[in-house]
Design a protein around this motif. Structure first.
Motif, PDB file in Angstrom:
ATOM      1  N   ASP A  36       0.874  -1.059   0.011  1.00  0.00           N
ATOM      2  CA  ASP A  36      -0.144   0.148   0.073  1.00  0.00           C
ATOM      3  C   ASP A  36       0.966   1.127   0.077  1.00  0.00           C
ATOM      4  O   ASP A  36       0.488   2.248  -0.552  1.00  0.00           O
ATOM      5  N   VAL A  37       1.951   1.382   0.825  1.00  0.00           N
ATOM      6  CA  VAL A  37       2.786   2.263   0.974  1.00  0.00           C
ATOM      7  C   VAL A  37       3.467   2.563  -0.462  1.00  0.00           C
ATOM      8  O   VAL A  37       3.497   3.744  -0.890  1.00  0.00           O
ATOM      9  N   LEU A  38       3.785   1.589  -1.427  1.00  0.00           N
ATOM     10  CA  LEU A  38       4.420   1.703  -2.501  1.00  0.00           C
ATOM     11  C   LEU A  38       3.441   2.113  -3.555  1.00  0.00           C
ATOM     12  O   LEU A  38       3.854   3.171  -4.417  1.00  0.00           O
ATOM     13  N   ALA A  39       2.236   1.655  -3.672  1.00  0.00           N
ATOM     14  CA  ALA A  39       1.304   1.961  -4.430  1.00  0.00           C
ATOM     15  C   ALA A  39       0.874   3.764  -4.221  1.00  0.00           C
ATOM     16  O   ALA A  39       0.572   4.146  -5.423  1.00  0.00           O
ATOM     17  N   ARG A  40       0.919   4.056  -3.228  1.00  0.00           N
ATOM     18  CA  ARG A  40       0.682   5.521  -2.786  1.00  0.00           C
ATOM     19  C   ARG A  40       1.817   6.382  -3.268  1.00  0.00           C
ATOM     20  O   ARG A  40       1.509   7.393  -3.991  1.00  0.00           O
ATOM     21  N   LEU A  41       3.080   5.941  -3.127  1.00  0.00           N
ATOM     22  CA  LEU A  41       4.106   6.525  -3.495  1.00  0.00           C
ATOM     23  C   LEU A  41       4.197   6.946  -5.117  1.00  0.00           C
ATOM     24  O   LEU A  41       4.553   8.005  -5.667  1.00  0.00           O
ATOM     25  N   ILE A  42       4.045   5.726  -5.817  1.00  0.00           N
ATOM     26  CA  ILE A  42       3.896   5.731  -7.063  1.00  0.00           C
ATOM     27  C   ILE A  42       2.712   6.646  -7.718  1.00  0.00           C
ATOM     28  O   ILE A  42       2.767   7.296  -8.451  1.00  0.00           O
ATOM     29  N   ALA A  43       1.728   6.649  -7.088  1.00  0.00           N
ATOM     30  CA  ALA A  43       0.454   7.461  -7.729  1.00  0.00           C
ATOM     31  C   ALA A  43       0.746   8.820  -7.502  1.00  0.00           C
ATOM     32  O   ALA A  43       0.260   9.378  -8.270  1.00  0.00           O
ATOM     33  N   ILE A  44       1.052   9.237  -6.455  1.00  0.00           N
ATOM     34  CA  ILE A  44       1.296  10.668  -6.178  1.00  0.00           C
ATOM     35  C   ILE A  44       2.250  11.159  -6.995  1.00  0.00           C
ATOM     36  O   ILE A  44       2.515  12.490  -7.113  1.00  0.00           O
ATOM     37  N   ASN A  45       3.267  10.726  -7.322  1.00  0.00           N
ATOM     38  CA  ASN A  45       4.634  10.918  -8.251  1.00  0.00           C
ATOM     39  C   ASN A  45       4.668  10.681  -9.521  1.00  0.00           C
ATOM     40  O   ASN A  45       5.676  10.831 -10.283  1.00  0.00           O
ATOM     41  N   ALA A  46       3.622  10.093 -10.173  1.00  0.00           N
ATOM     42  CA  ALA A  46       3.631   9.659 -11.422  1.00  0.00           C
ATOM     43  C   ALA A  46       3.996  10.927 -12.489  1.00  0.00           C
ATOM     44  O   ALA A  46       4.580  10.549 -13.457  1.00  0.00           O
ATOM     45  N   ASP A  47       3.769  12.064 -12.118  1.00  0.00           N
ATOM     46  CA  ASP A  47       3.793  13.352 -13.050  1.00  0.00           C
ATOM     47  C   ASP A  47       5.222  13.936 -12.725  1.00  0.00           C
ATOM     48  O   ASP A  47       5.788  14.953 -13.364  1.00  0.00           O
ATOM     49  N   SER A  48       5.949  13.252 -11.971  1.00  0.00           N
ATOM     50  CA  SER A  48       7.284  14.002 -11.697  1.00  0.00           C
ATOM     51  C   SER A  48       8.117  13.520 -12.803  1.00  0.00           C
ATOM     52  O   SER A  48       7.778  12.669 -13.514  1.00  0.00           O
ATOM     53  N   ALA A  49       9.263  14.314 -13.027  1.00  0.00           N
ATOM     54  CA  ALA A  49       9.981  14.008 -14.052  1.00  0.00           C
ATOM     55  C   ALA A  49      10.821  12.633 -13.707  1.00  0.00           C
ATOM     56  O   ALA A  49      10.922  11.876 -15.015  1.00  0.00           O
ATOM     57  N   TYR A  50      11.019  12.219 -12.734  1.00  0.00           N
ATOM     58  CA  TYR A  50      11.557  10.988 -12.670  1.00  0.00           C
ATOM     59  C   TYR A  50      10.474   9.864 -12.704  1.00  0.00           C
ATOM     60  O   TYR A  50      10.883   8.793 -13.510  1.00  0.00           O
ATOM     61  N   GLY A  51       9.227   9.958 -12.267  1.00  0.00           N
ATOM     62  CA  GLY A  51       8.101   9.308 -12.511  1.00  0.00           C
ATOM     63  C   GLY A  51       7.744   9.100 -14.133  1.00  0.00           C
ATOM     64  O   GLY A  51       7.612   7.990 -14.408  1.00  0.00           O
ATOM     65  N   ARG A  52       8.074  10.116 -14.765  1.00  0.00           N
ATOM     66  CA  ARG A  52       7.904   9.846 -16.154  1.00  0.00           C
ATOM     67  C   ARG A  52       8.801   9.394 -16.931  1.00  0.00           C
ATOM     68  O   ARG A  52       8.665   8.445 -17.898  1.00  0.00           O
ATOM     69  N   ALA A  53       9.949   9.520 -16.562  1.00  0.00           N
ATOM     70  CA  ALA A  53      11.264   8.854 -17.160  1.00  0.00           C
ATOM     71  C   ALA A  53      11.093   7.208 -16.726  1.00  0.00           C
ATOM     72  O   ALA A  53      11.920   6.668 -17.525  1.00  0.00           O
ATOM     73  N   HIS A  54      10.555   7.001 -15.885  1.00  0.00           N
ATOM     74  CA  HIS A  54      10.549   5.516 -15.578  1.00  0.00           C
ATOM     75  C   HIS A  54       8.976   4.742 -15.474  1.00  0.00           C
ATOM     76  O   HIS A  54       8.853   3.796 -15.111  1.00  0.00           O
ATOM     77  N   GLY A  55       8.204   5.624 -16.378  1.00  0.00           N
ATOM     78  CA  GLY A  55       6.976   4.910 -16.559  1.00  0.00           C
ATOM     79  C   GLY A  55       6.145   4.574 -15.280  1.00  0.00           C
ATOM     80  O   GLY A  55       5.635   3.414 -15.110  1.00  0.00           O
ATOM     81  N   PHE A  56       6.002   5.555 -14.102  1.00  0.00           N
ATOM     82  CA  PHE A  56       5.303   5.166 -13.075  1.00  0.00           C
ATOM     83  C   PHE A  56       3.711   5.007 -13.295  1.00  0.00           C
ATOM     84  O   PHE A  56       3.129   4.199 -12.988  1.00  0.00           O
ATOM     85  N   ALA A  57       3.376   5.638 -14.306  1.00  0.00           N
ATOM     86  CA  ALA A  57       1.767   5.566 -14.803  1.00  0.00           C
ATOM     87  C   ALA A  57       1.520   4.127 -15.130  1.00  0.00           C
ATOM     88  O   ALA A  57       0.406   3.655 -15.096  1.00  0.00           O
TER      89      ALA A  57
END
Length: 537
Positions: A36-57
């Protein structure tokens, strides 16, 4: 005084109740909690530059996360942190970075760790659960003030310009908001004491503030030597301290900035001064009869001075802290052990073969290195700390800090690792009934290129300690071969009269960091410690 302290402490603990309840429940279900902690961190940071570079979405599971996001160290993240420093937003997190917090690496080089509101909430979740558990064990600590670690500022030199503020003024800022104000209201000594012009003045003013607090109940510091050095300074300035308690003055007032000097005064207390005079500087239990708990590091290099502190305070509970770093809170003291802070961050652990596993899959007795993902934007960050699982609380592993990963000293093939050296040193000290405040083994190259290891130790020690330690080090077959071949000479000893840990911190500190940032070690790969201890003695 008691009523005011109880009210303030009660408000802080009330704000921490939710954290304690959530943590208590989570201990029985670490796997689902961590996912649950991981899912929350991924969801709220998907639009960060790091998140976009690593396909968080596109991440739908932990397995997706592992495939898309690499395990990194600080060198890999540093370019991203530099972008934050230069003013770019939404780099590692969607949430704004409030500060970049300096901390020291193994070599003393500075790292800057992003600090966000989300990371602050993560620290509060861990610290709140720890403190409420502590009060459940020792309820009377709420009836008086506490001394929380204040590290004298280490000179940062000229700070280059940055778009994001660098560093915190004091450790209570990690809590933030109302929690920070409530904690500060219970401080036995103001955090502004860190601005002292010199260490002696810092210690004097700290002791003066503590001596003015007869109801002191809790002391929380980092390294146990920090506290024993304070107690040593009691005797040196005892008469002046007692006089200042009586008069309400402070004889080292001029060593502080003008805005701090009013904080050093107090209402004259001849009555308290008479109590102190009758007790004397060596009777800690008489100076603060209500002191119930001292919290400090107790693992790794801090193990020996921790036991020294236990001997000094036989009537006080000495609690070993969990593993707390600038980057994350890894474990907390809870229910008599140190379970992982599973409600605060997402954790992975790498075993000796390099395989990674989640918290719920750890095995008792095994050694792992910590990999953490935080709300501050550290994604699969290899922290560099080695831990051993020493039991469980519910279904959640309890951890013991062993030392730093990569702490291998290898002058000529001996391959000494820090956990092994720590065990050997502790066994040798037990054998000779020693509990030194500071002990560090380090390689040296002497005349004619003679190579050996030197034990730098504070205080006296028997000559037999060194050959015994050398014999224990021979349990490492690589070291034994090097000794047999004459590549390494026997272990040498170097006695340090005083302030060894303080000197160590000065050498290891990065610009802008504090003593509390520096993790103690029992093995160093540096070969220049003798010159540092001589120069700073």
């Amino acid at each position: 005084m008691k009523a005011a302290a109880a009210l303030t402490n009660g408000l802080w603990l009330g704000a921490s109740t939710g954290a304690w309840v959530r943590y208590q429940r989570a201990l029985t279900r670490p796997e689902s909690t961590q996912r649950d902690v991981l899912a929350r961190l991924i969801a709220i940071n998907a639009d960060s530059a790091y998140g976009r570079a690593h396909g968080f979405a596109k991440v739908r599971s932990y397995e997706d996360f592992c495939r898309r996001v690499p395990i990194v160290d600080y060198d890999t993240l540093e370019p991203w942190v530099t972008r934050i420093r230069d003013g770019e937003s939404n780099v590692l997190t969607d949430e704004p970075v409030a500060r970049l917090v300096p901390t020291s690496g193994s070599s003393g080089a500075r790292k800057l760790i992003p600090f966000t509101r989300g990371l602050q909430r993560s620290f509060n979740a861990a610290i709140g659960a720890w403190m409420l558990d502590l009060v459940r064990q020792y309820p009377s600590i709420t009836w008086g003030p506490a001394y929380w670690s204040i590290s004298p500022a280490i000179s940062a030199g000229a700070e280059e310009s940055a778009a994001v503020p660098i560093g915190f003024d004091d450790d209570s800022a990690y809590l933030g908001g109302i929690r920070q104000r409530l904690v500060e209201a219970t401080f036995a000594a103001p955090s502004a004491l860190r601005l002292a012009a010199d260490t002696d003045s810092f210690r004097y003013a700290t002791l003066l503030c503590l001596l003015r607090q007869p109801e002191l109940r809790l002391i929380s510091v980092w390294h146990p030597s920090f506290l024993t050095l304070l107690w040593d300074a009691l005797s040196n300035g005892w008469n002046e301290l007692v006089a200042d308690v009586a008069s309400g003055d402070c004889q080292c007032r001029d060593a502080f900035p003008a805005e701090v000097q009013p904080l050093l005064g107090a209402t004259p207390s001849p009555r308290r001064a008479r109590v102190l005079e009758a007790a004397g500087p060596s009777e800690i239990a008489k100076l603060w009869p209500g002191l119930e708990v001292v919290s400090c590091w107790g693992d790794g290099q801090a193990g020996l001075p921790f036991r020294d502190l236990q001997k000094r305070h036989p009537h006080v509970a000495i609690q070993a802290k969990g593993l707390l770093a600038t980057e994350a809170c890894i474990s907390i003291p809870f229910a008599g052990r140190h379970p992982i802070a599973i409600t605060s961050h997402f954790f992975e652990f790498a075993d000796a073969q390099g395989n990674t596993c989640l918290a719920h899959a750890l095995r008792e007795g095994e050694v792992y290195t910590v990999i953490v993902t935080t709300a501050g934007g550290l994604w699969r960050y290899r922290l560099g700390d080695l831990v051993e699982v020493d039991g469980f609380v519910g279904a959640t592993p309890s951890l013991r800090f062993l030392g730093r990963e990569g702490g291998i000293s290898d002058l000529c093939g001996e391959k000494l690792a820090e956990p092994f050296v720590t065990h050997a040193l502790e066994e040798a000290c037990r054998r000779f009934h020693l509990a030194p405040r500071f002990a560090l083994l380090a390689p040296e190259v002497g005349e004619n290129q003679n190579r050996h290891y030197t034990l730098f130790i504070e205080g006296d020690f028997p000559a037999a300690l060194l050959p015994h330690l050398d014999a224990r080090l021979r349990d490492n077959p690589h070291y034994a071969v090097c000794r047999e071949l004459g590549q390494l000479k026997p272990v040498h000893g170097c006695r340090i009269a005083a302030d060894a840990y303080e000197i160590y911190c000065r050498v290891m500190s990065a610009p802008g960091s504090r003593i509390g940032d520096i993790k103690p070690r029992m093995l160093s790969t540096r070969t220049d410690w003798r010159s540092h201890f001589r120069r700073n003695a």
